[in-house]
Design a protein around this motif. Sequence first.
Motif, PDB file in Angstrom:
ATOM      1  N   UNK A 109      25.429  27.009  49.636  1.00  0.00           N
ATOM      2  CA  UNK A 109      26.452  28.008  49.338  1.00  0.00           C
ATOM      3  C   UNK A 109      27.812  27.496  49.797  1.00  0.00           C
ATOM      4  N   UNK A 110      28.808  27.601  48.918  1.00  0.00           N
ATOM      5  CA  UNK A 110      30.193  27.244  49.270  1.00  0.00           C
ATOM      6  C   UNK A 110      30.903  28.403  49.952  1.00  0.00           C
ATOM      7  N   UNK A 111      30.624  29.619  49.499  1.00  0.00           N
ATOM      8  CA  UNK A 111      31.271  30.789  50.072  1.00  0.00           C
ATOM      9  C   UNK A 111      31.103  31.998  49.183  1.00  0.00           C
ATOM     10  N   UNK A 112      31.587  33.125  49.683  1.00  0.00           N
ATOM     11  CA  UNK A 112      31.487  34.397  48.968  1.00  0.00           C
ATOM     12  C   UNK A 112      32.887  34.975  48.806  1.00  0.00           C
ATOM     13  N   UNK A 113      33.186  35.431  47.601  1.00  0.00           N
ATOM     14  CA  UNK A 113      34.454  36.091  47.303  1.00  0.00           C
ATOM     15  C   UNK A 113      34.151  37.549  47.010  1.00  0.00           C
ATOM     16  N   UNK A 114      34.795  38.432  47.769  1.00  0.00           N
ATOM     17  CA  UNK A 114      34.622  39.873  47.564  1.00  0.00           C
ATOM     18  C   UNK A 114      35.921  40.458  47.025  1.00  0.00           C
ATOM     19  N   UNK A 115      35.766  41.289  45.987  1.00  0.00           N
ATOM     20  CA  UNK A 115      36.972  41.866  45.396  1.00  0.00           C
ATOM     21  C   UNK A 115      36.696  43.233  44.814  1.00  0.00           C
ATOM     22  N   UNK A 116      37.769  43.997  44.731  1.00  0.00           N
ATOM     23  CA  UNK A 116      37.780  45.259  43.999  1.00  0.00           C
ATOM     24  C   UNK A 116      38.546  44.974  42.719  1.00  0.00           C
ATOM     25  N   UNK A 117      37.898  45.146  41.596  1.00  0.00           N
ATOM     26  CA  UNK A 117      38.504  44.808  40.298  1.00  0.00           C
ATOM     27  C   UNK A 117      38.718  46.064  39.479  1.00  0.00           C
ATOM     28  N   UNK A 118      39.890  46.153  38.859  1.00  0.00           N
ATOM     29  CA  UNK A 118      40.155  47.160  37.832  1.00  0.00           C
ATOM     30  C   UNK A 118      40.221  46.417  36.509  1.00  0.00           C
ATOM     31  N   UNK A 119      39.433  46.871  35.535  1.00  0.00           N
ATOM     32  CA  UNK A 119      39.366  46.233  34.231  1.00  0.00           C
ATOM     33  C   UNK A 119      40.069  47.105  33.194  1.00  0.00           C
ATOM     34  N   UNK A 120      40.952  46.475  32.428  1.00  0.00           N
ATOM     35  CA  UNK A 120      41.621  47.109  31.288  1.00  0.00           C
ATOM     36  C   UNK A 120      41.355  46.241  30.071  1.00  0.00           C
ATOM     37  N   UNK A 121      41.122  46.868  28.925  1.00  0.00           N
ATOM     38  CA  UNK A 121      40.949  46.135  27.683  1.00  0.00           C
ATOM     39  C   UNK A 121      42.192  46.315  26.831  1.00  0.00           C
ATOM     40  N   UNK A 122      42.832  45.197  26.493  1.00  0.00           N
ATOM     41  CA  UNK A 122      44.037  45.201  25.660  1.00  0.00           C
ATOM     42  C   UNK A 122      43.751  44.272  24.479  1.00  0.00           C
ATOM     43  N   UNK A 123      43.386  44.861  23.346  1.00  0.00           N
ATOM     44  CA  UNK A 123      42.999  44.047  22.200  1.00  0.00           C
ATOM     45  C   UNK A 123      41.813  43.179  22.561  1.00  0.00           C
ATOM     46  N   UNK A 124      41.948  41.878  22.380  1.00  0.00           N
ATOM     47  CA  UNK A 124      40.857  40.952  22.687  1.00  0.00           C
ATOM     48  C   UNK A 124      40.935  40.416  24.116  1.00  0.00           C
ATOM     49  N   UNK A 125      41.795  41.012  24.928  1.00  0.00           N
ATOM     50  CA  UNK A 125      42.021  40.500  26.282  1.00  0.00           C
ATOM     51  C   UNK A 125      41.468  41.452  27.336  1.00  0.00           C
ATOM     52  N   UNK A 126      40.759  40.867  28.282  1.00  0.00           N
ATOM     53  CA  UNK A 126      40.301  41.591  29.462  1.00  0.00           C
ATOM     54  C   UNK A 126      41.363  41.380  30.539  1.00  0.00           C
TER      55      UNK A 126
END
Length: 189
Positions: A109-126
Amino acid sequence: MGRRGGGDVTRRGGMRRNVELKARLRRAAAVRGAAERRSGAAGTALPQADTFFRVPAGRLKLRRSPDGRGELIFYERPDSAGPKLSQFTITPTDDPDGLEAVLAQALGVLGVVRKQRLLYLVGQTRVHLDSVEGLGDFLELEVVLSEDQSVEHGERVARELMVELGVQDEDLVTGAYLDLLLAKGGVSP
């Protein structure tokens, strides 16, 4: 998983492709408001923990979601600022604990990344607004390319949306969140 959301995907040798960029957010609230206006909806909250494994090329991570499921994601992309091609493969798993144990034993294991993500869809883009533990706030754009779309088209879409969201060139970052955490000495196993 046949689709990742936000548009059609392309398979080349089993890999999908998108154009990505990552930027540090100086004004997270303003960018969140702009993303909501462009998407026409509130963001979807996606708490995530990504465990990265040692591999000879590309990056391999196991993403865990709060529902107990996971996704094994392998991707290759240049470590450069600005829009860039990312090629990836995703495999879902209902046993992330077992899979992590095997991969950790086999690869390390190299490491762990923890995040809180908000996802928005704009056309074909996340559009991802990420609050990354130990790093702060970031924007990540993923322009999901259809089979007939060029990388240049994806780069153009990413640049246009970057400008609309008020992100400057000097805010762009290279690499993955793991790289930034490793450089800071802030990665946890």
